[in-house]
Write a protein that holds these residues in place. Structure first.
Motif, PDB file in Angstrom:
ATOM      1  N   PRO A  43       6.441   0.238   1.924  1.00 39.40           N
ATOM      2  CA  PRO A  43       5.865   0.435   0.588  1.00 39.40           C
ATOM      3  C   PRO A  43       5.061   1.740   0.531  1.00 39.40           C
ATOM      4  O   PRO A  43       4.458   2.143   1.519  1.00 39.40           O
ATOM      5  CB  PRO A  43       4.934  -0.769   0.406  1.00 39.40           C
ATOM      6  CG  PRO A  43       5.124  -1.661   1.573  1.00 39.40           C
ATOM      7  CD  PRO A  43       5.953  -0.958   2.578  1.00 39.40           C
ATOM      8  N   GLY A  44       5.074   2.354  -0.632  1.00 39.42           N
ATOM      9  CA  GLY A  44       4.346   3.612  -0.827  1.00 39.42           C
ATOM     10  C   GLY A  44       2.869   3.507  -0.503  1.00 39.42           C
ATOM     11  O   GLY A  44       2.239   4.484  -0.095  1.00 39.42           O
ATOM     12  N   GLU A  45       2.292   2.318  -0.654  1.00 36.44           N
ATOM     13  CA  GLU A  45       0.866   2.128  -0.364  1.00 36.44           C
ATOM     14  C   GLU A  45       0.538   2.418   1.095  1.00 36.44           C
ATOM     15  O   GLU A  45      -0.609   2.701   1.429  1.00 36.44           O
ATOM     16  CB  GLU A  45       0.425   0.694  -0.689  1.00 36.44           C
ATOM     17  CG  GLU A  45       0.454   0.334  -2.155  1.00 36.44           C
ATOM     18  CD  GLU A  45       1.826  -0.157  -2.623  1.00 36.44           C
ATOM     19  OE1 GLU A  45       1.944  -0.521  -3.793  1.00 36.44           O
ATOM     20  OE2 GLU A  45       2.775  -0.151  -1.828  1.00 36.44           O
ATOM     21  N   LEU A  46       1.526   2.338   1.971  1.00 38.21           N
ATOM     22  CA  LEU A  46       1.276   2.573   3.396  1.00 38.21           C
ATOM     23  C   LEU A  46       1.348   4.051   3.777  1.00 38.21           C
ATOM     24  O   LEU A  46       0.989   4.419   4.884  1.00 38.21           O
ATOM     25  CB  LEU A  46       2.263   1.778   4.254  1.00 38.21           C
ATOM     26  CG  LEU A  46       2.093   0.266   4.238  1.00 38.21           C
ATOM     27  CD1 LEU A  46       3.139  -0.401   5.122  1.00 38.21           C
ATOM     28  CD2 LEU A  46       0.699  -0.130   4.704  1.00 38.21           C
ATOM     29  N   ASP A  47       1.798   4.913   2.845  1.00 35.88           N
ATOM     30  CA  ASP A  47       1.954   6.334   3.170  1.00 35.88           C
ATOM     31  C   ASP A  47       0.670   6.948   3.720  1.00 35.88           C
ATOM     32  O   ASP A  47       0.683   7.631   4.730  1.00 35.88           O
ATOM     33  CB  ASP A  47       2.419   7.131   1.941  1.00 35.88           C
ATOM     34  CG  ASP A  47       3.873   6.854   1.591  1.00 35.88           C
ATOM     35  OD1 ASP A  47       4.597   6.290   2.446  1.00 35.88           O
ATOM     36  OD2 ASP A  47       4.286   7.202   0.471  1.00 35.88           O
ATOM     37  N   GLY A  48      -0.433   6.718   3.062  1.00 39.22           N
ATOM     38  CA  GLY A  48      -1.702   7.315   3.495  1.00 39.22           C
ATOM     39  C   GLY A  48      -2.341   6.608   4.668  1.00 39.22           C
ATOM     40  O   GLY A  48      -3.318   7.095   5.229  1.00 39.22           O
ATOM     41  N   VAL A  49      -1.793   5.470   5.047  1.00 38.96           N
ATOM     42  CA  VAL A  49      -2.375   4.666   6.116  1.00 38.96           C
ATOM     43  C   VAL A  49      -1.708   4.928   7.460  1.00 38.96           C
ATOM     44  O   VAL A  49      -2.338   4.848   8.510  1.00 38.96           O
ATOM     45  CB  VAL A  49      -2.254   3.165   5.757  1.00 38.96           C
ATOM     46  CG1 VAL A  49      -2.740   2.285   6.872  1.00 38.96           C
ATOM     47  CG2 VAL A  49      -3.007   2.876   4.472  1.00 38.96           C
ATOM     48  N   LEU A  50      -0.419   5.271   7.433  1.00 39.13           N
ATOM     49  CA  LEU A  50       0.320   5.410   8.686  1.00 39.13           C
ATOM     50  C   LEU A  50      -0.236   6.495   9.589  1.00 39.13           C
ATOM     51  O   LEU A  50      -0.335   6.306  10.802  1.00 39.13           O
ATOM     52  CB  LEU A  50       1.803   5.653   8.407  1.00 39.13           C
ATOM     53  CG  LEU A  50       2.576   4.424   7.961  1.00 39.13           C
ATOM     54  CD1 LEU A  50       4.025   4.790   7.643  1.00 39.13           C
ATOM     55  CD2 LEU A  50       2.539   3.327   9.003  1.00 39.13           C
ATOM     56  N   GLY A  51      -0.613   7.639   9.029  1.00 38.82           N
ATOM     57  CA  GLY A  51      -1.176   8.728   9.842  1.00 38.82           C
ATOM     58  C   GLY A  51      -2.388   8.292  10.636  1.00 38.82           C
ATOM     59  O   GLY A  51      -2.435   8.463  11.865  1.00 38.82           O
ATOM     60  N   PRO A  52      -3.414   7.716   9.983  1.00 37.75           N
ATOM     61  CA  PRO A  52      -4.568   7.232  10.732  1.00 37.75           C
ATOM     62  C   PRO A  52      -4.231   6.141  11.746  1.00 37.75           C
ATOM     63  O   PRO A  52      -4.810   6.089  12.827  1.00 37.75           O
ATOM     64  CB  PRO A  52      -5.512   6.694   9.650  1.00 37.75           C
ATOM     65  CG  PRO A  52      -5.131   7.442   8.423  1.00 37.75           C
ATOM     66  CD  PRO A  52      -3.655   7.687   8.541  1.00 37.75           C
ATOM     67  N   LEU A  53      -3.267   5.260  11.411  1.00 39.06           N
ATOM     68  CA  LEU A  53      -2.871   4.222  12.363  1.00 39.06           C
ATOM     69  C   LEU A  53      -2.223   4.839  13.600  1.00 39.06           C
ATOM     70  O   LEU A  53      -2.482   4.415  14.727  1.00 39.06           O
ATOM     71  CB  LEU A  53      -1.913   3.226  11.717  1.00 39.06           C
ATOM     72  CG  LEU A  53      -2.504   2.273  10.680  1.00 39.06           C
ATOM     73  CD1 LEU A  53      -1.408   1.429  10.025  1.00 39.06           C
ATOM     74  CD2 LEU A  53      -3.561   1.385  11.283  1.00 39.06           C
ATOM     75  N   VAL A  54      -1.396   5.868  13.392  1.00 38.56           N
ATOM     76  CA  VAL A  54      -0.791   6.574  14.523  1.00 38.56           C
ATOM     77  C   VAL A  54      -1.887   7.272  15.325  1.00 38.56           C
ATOM     78  O   VAL A  54      -1.928   7.195  16.552  1.00 38.56           O
ATOM     79  CB  VAL A  54       0.280   7.577  14.042  1.00 38.56           C
ATOM     80  CG1 VAL A  54       0.725   8.490  15.172  1.00 38.56           C
ATOM     81  CG2 VAL A  54       1.482   6.831  13.460  1.00 38.56           C
ATOM     82  N   GLY A  55      -2.822   7.934  14.634  1.00 34.71           N
ATOM     83  CA  GLY A  55      -3.919   8.636  15.306  1.00 34.71           C
ATOM     84  C   GLY A  55      -4.802   7.720  16.122  1.00 34.71           C
ATOM     85  O   GLY A  55      -5.315   8.108  17.178  1.00 34.71           O
TER      86      GLY A  55
END
Length: 192
Positions: A43-55
């Motif tokens: 979902p598009g809502e996860l776009d801004g979340v994935l980077g910090p989760l990877v970091g």
């Protein structure tokens, strides 16, 4: 609690997801079941979340897919908790008991007396379900655990759920970190 989150193995948990809308299905695969999910289908809502989760090391990119490294996000009580991938799921490193959230934890959390205005000690806190979510209205909560990984997850869970009561997170064995202190309510779920 959705029983599929606590399926004996990941394959059983994934069964039945084919009837879900595509984006929800893949978000559930990634967040609740620790399975690989295609980047383009989330979902598009996860776009801004994935980077910090990877970091933070919580999610790994593998080509066109992403996968949680050793955790799942579980809806619990009045919030959500990060917890270790359940034993038996791919990716569980044998340490699932350190901060794994089981049905016994949920039953205890639901059975606790009101904590309104009380100082709470969560001994063996794990990922923090008792001291963070079951203690609504507490004056304060102190979470103690011997496992640094569990305490790190409890700190993330305090931030994730915007816990309103003051929280102290202490590393140590049993009562050692709080020797000489008094609490209105002590809660613990003995190790299994």
């Amino acid at each position: 609690v959705d029983r599929r989150l606590f399926a004996a193995d990941q394959r059983t948990g994934l069964a039945g997801l084919e009837d879900w809308p595509v984006a929800e299905r893949h978000a559930r695969r990634l967040l609740a079941l620790g399975a690989r999910a295609p980047l383009g289908a989330l979902p598009g809502e996860l776009d801004g979340v994935l980077g910090p989760l990877v970091g933070a090391g919580l999610v790994a990119r593998r080509g066109p897919t992403v996968q949680a490294t050793d955790w799942v996000l579980v809806p619990v009580l009045s919030g959500h908790l990060l917890t270790r991938t359940p034993p038996g799921y791919p990716g569980a490193d044998g340490a699932g008991g350190r901060a794994y959230l089981g049905r016994d934890s949920l039953r205890l959390g639901a059975a606790l007396p009101p904590a309104s205005g009380r100082g709470v000690l969560d001994l063996g806190a794990g990922c923090g379900v008792q001291g963070l979510l079951a203690m609504g209205g507490a004056a304060s909560a102190t979470l103690v655990d011997v496992e640094p990984d569990s305490l790190r997850m409890a700190a993330w869970n305090a931030a994730l759920n915007r816990v309103r009561h003051p929280v102290r997170i202490l590393e140590g064995d049993l009562y050692a970190p709080v020797a000489g202190e008094w609490f209105d309510l002590d809660v613990t779920l003995p190790p299994y």
